[in-house]
Design an enzyme around this catalytic site. Structure first.
Site, PDB file in Angstrom:
ATOM      1  N   HIS A  11      -0.007   2.153  -0.696  1.00  0.00           N
ATOM      2  CA  HIS A  11       0.088   3.461  -1.337  1.00  0.00           C
ATOM      3  C   HIS A  11      -0.108   3.396  -2.848  1.00  0.00           C
ATOM      4  O   HIS A  11      -0.304   4.406  -3.507  1.00  0.00           O
ATOM      5  CB  HIS A  11       1.450   4.094  -1.014  1.00  0.00           C
ATOM      6  CG  HIS A  11       1.380   5.577  -0.785  1.00  0.00           C
ATOM      7  ND1 HIS A  11       0.300   6.337  -1.162  1.00  0.00           N
ATOM      8  CD2 HIS A  11       2.253   6.441  -0.198  1.00  0.00           C
ATOM      9  CE1 HIS A  11       0.530   7.599  -0.833  1.00  0.00           C
ATOM     10  NE2 HIS A  11       1.693   7.696  -0.236  1.00  0.00           N
ATOM     11  N   ASP A  67      -4.041   7.287  -1.676  1.00  0.00           N
ATOM     12  CA  ASP A  67      -3.203   8.457  -1.428  1.00  0.00           C
ATOM     13  C   ASP A  67      -3.425   8.943   0.001  1.00  0.00           C
ATOM     14  O   ASP A  67      -4.408   8.586   0.649  1.00  0.00           O
ATOM     15  CB  ASP A  67      -3.545   9.559  -2.431  1.00  0.00           C
ATOM     16  CG  ASP A  67      -3.303   9.084  -3.851  1.00  0.00           C
ATOM     17  OD1 ASP A  67      -2.288   8.396  -4.073  1.00  0.00           O
ATOM     18  OD2 ASP A  67      -4.147   9.364  -4.729  1.00  0.00           O
TER      19      ASP A  67
END
Lengths: 444, 328
Positions: free
Chosen positions: A418, A422
């Site tokens: 992450h 995204d």
């Protein structure tokens, strides 16, 4: 004259390996380039060739010990110097590591240009000796003094993990060892400095006595590598998993219809995996961040795909897992991929795969569906950015155009870092794969 | 406290000592009417007069010999070498005359002189204005050798050197003269730094760096850079090279077990060689790595800037050597 067998650098991130077994014993004569020892590193077994011909004089790293890159594993006594002096010109000094390029450890021409290759982990003094002439590890004066003062025997000293040059035990190492020993005192502290243990030195730091019904297995070799690798990944990448459902009707249908002719025509069993590799590869070219790696505040984006494909080993998966790599998957046809997959998976199971073949993957595909798993959260293969899990194909009732239909469905679970990716990017990436599989756009 | 340059600290120390003790005088080339080539003695001639601030002909032999003779007769002479490189002309006066006199006189006649002058490179001074031959006098019995790195030490050591009853060769690194500023005490505090005492300028845990002169500043810069890599240097500024403060060195070696010696002079036969030998003799059992040295190449100091940089040690050299030691 003795020539050292040195643990070579077996890949960009490999700093250590485990001796599986010695193919030659002390006293055996060996020929140059003849395999003499089997080493396990980063999920693969490889054989190391002898750097020179002669007699295996001394094994410095017995089986099951962990050795660092650059460490001396054995000494080979070469032919007498007088013989060399008579006719032939003096041979070039053979202190260099064995000729590893012959087995392609550094990758061939297909290896991408190295990007910010990390410095070698162990800087070495050009004139420094970290071993004595007898091949024993060098014990510095202060380490020797501390060992003596704390009643640490020579054998015990050799079991302390060393961080110095060539794995030498430094003052800090022995002090850390003592601090640890103090923090976790032995159950029965000996009143006087303990006599040196008689047993042969083992690399296990603090042997645990098994209770009844238990057994103690040292964490070595592939298991250790996997443990360290996964820990590193989990501690480094910010893991998140996104799941998408794919209708694989067309894929299943195509396979059913063609598997026999495919086998006849190409000599390869038609499985689902090549399709997933292909769909994934195409998607990666469109979503290059998924194919990137994070290195010291720099994102290295690859516009090529080396696809790692996880292969479980052993009947029950008890022998670990290996991730062979299909190099330049983006340049290969479905048939090439199918053929390569079969070969590489077979050799992975036979443990006859080379180090080069398990290195350099930019993305990994894993198939827990093969053992019926429905859904899961794979762990990223560090230092990659994402891993795609393909799960079991199960017939399910689904709604199509307000009608209920029965379709073979499959979950694709994408775990990604992450920090770089995204949610929407991951979602779009999955959609791209889904579209490729559902519309079956493989033979364009 | 007053903030002064390295040069001003030396000037003030001599000024205050000449005020304090009428036996102190100075002799050198252009030190009087001109105030010295670097201005270290500027204003002295006007204030103390021509009997105590003597302009000498270009003869280092004579300059040192006058100081030695006057010292034998009860004065305290400060002999300035316009560049310390030229002390070679007065070599015999230092080594065979001043150094031996107390012994030869059966302990009756001390020779309290200070032979001082600018030393060292990094200023494009070329062959005869860049040298650091402190090892010559380090090797000489009966002579003390001093080289400060900071104004407070320069001030306190110069006062101590003038008051000391032995010949002292005082190296003033010209690179530091106007680059380095610092606080020094007021004259009324009668501050001195005793000869023979090193000072730890930075505390650390991984590697002991033993150095002096301009190299102290290089070592401190290297320490700052290496701190970011998790390598901690302890920097010992010897201040007095002879007598050598082995206690401070050994105490640090017992803590770190790794030693890097940095000096600006040619590596071979330099002061660092002796320090290394003594550590091995006196603390062998405390070593965890070979003692390493960073020093100038065994060469002259060339005029051309790139060549000067090549020959003289650099901060990078210290950083690289320290990394190697840390990893050993």
């Amino acid at each position: 004259m003795a020539v050292a067998v040195i643990m070579p650098e077996l890949g960009e991130s490999i700093v250590e390996g485990t001796i599986v077994r010695w193919l030659k014993q002390e006293g055996d004569s060996v020929q140059e380039d003849e395999p003499i020892v089997e080493i396990m590193t980063d999920k693969v077994n490889t054989e190391l060739p002898a750097p020179a011909s002669g007699v295996l004089q001394q094994i410095l790293a017995p089986a099951n010990t962990t050795v660092k890159v650059g460490q001396e594993l054995a000494l080979i006594a070469t032919a007498s110097e007088s013989a060399a002096a008579t006719a032939e010109p003096p041979a070039a000094p053979v202190s260099a590591p064995p000729p590893v390029e012959a087995v392609g450890f550094y990758g061939g021409a297909d290896e991408p240009a190295p990007v910010a290759t990390p410095a070698p982990a162990v800087p070495t003094r050009s004139d420094g000796q970290t071993r004595t002439a007898t091949g024993q590890p060098f014990i510095s004066p202060v380490v020797s003094k501390i060992a003596r003062e704390h009643g640490i025997s020579h054998e015990e000293l050799l079991t302390i993990p060393g961080t110095g040059t060539g794995g030498r035990v430094t003052r800090k190492d022995i002090e850390a060892y003592l601090a640890q020993r103090k923090a976790a005192p032995a159950p029965k502290p000996a009143p006087a400095p303990a006599p040196p243990p008689v047993a042969a030195p083992t690399p296990a730091p603090q042997p645990v006595a098994p209770r009844e019904g238990e057994e103690v297995i040292p964490l070595v070799g592939m298991r250790k590598v996997i443990a360290e690798h996964l820990t590193k990944s989990y501690q480094t990448a910010v893991h998140v998993t996104t799941v998408i459902q794919v209708d694989v009707s067309k894929l299943v249908e195509f396979r059913e219809r063609n598997k026999e002719s495919f086998q006849q025509q190409y000599g390869v069993r038609l499985t689902y995996t090549p399709f997933f590799v292909k769909a994934c590869t195409d998607a990666l070219l469109e979503f290059p961040m998924m194919n990137a790696t994070l290195q010291d505040d720099q994102i290295i984006v690859r516009h090529y795909v080396h696809m790692g494909v996880a292969v479980a080993l052993g009947e029950k998966g008890e022998e670990g897992l290996i991730v062979p790599v299909i190099r330049d998957a983006h340049k290969k046809s479905l048939i090439d991929i199918a053929r390569e997959l079969e070969d590489i998976a077979k050799r992975a199971r036979n443990k006859s795969i080379s180090v080069a073949e398990v290195q350099g993957a930019t993305f990994t595909l894993t198939n827990p569906g093969s053992y019926g798993a429905l859904i899961g959260t794979p762990i990223i293969n560090h230092p990659q950015t994402a891993i795609l899990g393909t799960y079991a194909i199960v017939k399910q009732p689904i709604v199509i155009d307000d009608m209920i239909a029965i379709r073979p469905m499959m979950n694709l679970c994408l775990s990604y870092d992450h920090r770089l990716i995204d949610g929407m990017y991951a979602g779009r990436f999955l959609q791209r794969i889904k579209r490729a599989i559902e519309s079956f756009e493989f033979f364009k | 406290m007053r903030e002064v340059t390295f040069l001003e600290a030396i000037r003030l120390a001599m000024w205050e000592e000449m005020e304090r003790d009428p036996n102190v005088f100075m002799i050198g080339e252009d030190i009087g009417r001109m105030g010295g080539a670097f201005g270290v003695t500027s204003g002295f001639f006007e204030h103390f007069g021509e009997d105590r601030v003597i302009d000498a002909p270009i003869s280092e032999t004579a300059i040192i010999a006058v100081a030695v003779g006057a010292a034998a007769a009860g004065k305290r002479g400060i002999a300035e070498m316009q560049f310390i490189d030229f002390i070679s002309y007065g070599f015999d006066q230092v080594v065979n005359v001043a150094g031996t006199w107390l012994y030869r006189s059966g302990g009756k006649t001390p020779i309290p002189i200070v032979v001082r002058g600018p030393s060292g490179g990094y200023v494009g001074g070329s062959l005869y204005h860049s040298q650091q031959f402190e090892a010559w006098f380090f090797h000489t019995p009966g002579v003390k050798v001093v080289q400060p790195a900071f104004p407070d030490d320069a001030y306190g050591l110069m006062k101590a050197a003038i008051r000391d009853n032995n010949p002292v060769v005082f190296y003033e690194h010209k690179y530091l003269y106007r680059r380095i500023k610092g606080l020094i005490p007021y004259a009324s505090e009668d501050y001195i730094v005793r000869l023979g005492e090193a000072r730890i300028r930075r505390y650390g845990s991984d590697i002991t760096v033993v150095t002096y002169g301009a190299m102290v500043h290089f070592a401190l810069e290297a320490a700052q850079r290496l701190e970011k890599e998790g390598i901690s240097l302890e920097v010992i500024d010897l201040r007095t090279i002879k007598p050598l403060d082995m206690e401070t060195i050994l105490e640090s070696v017992r803590k770190t077990s790794k030693v890097l010696i940095v000096y600006e002079a040619p590596k071979t036969g330099g002061v660092g060689a002796e320090i290394s030998a003594r550590i091995t003799e006196q603390a062998f059992e405390w070593l965890d790595a070979p003692i390493m040295r960073v020093a100038a190449k065994d060469s002259f100091v060339p005029f051309a800037e790139p060549l000067e940089k090549f020959v003289l040690p650099s901060v990078d050299d210290i950083v690289f050597a320290a990394r190697e030691l840390a990893a050993y």
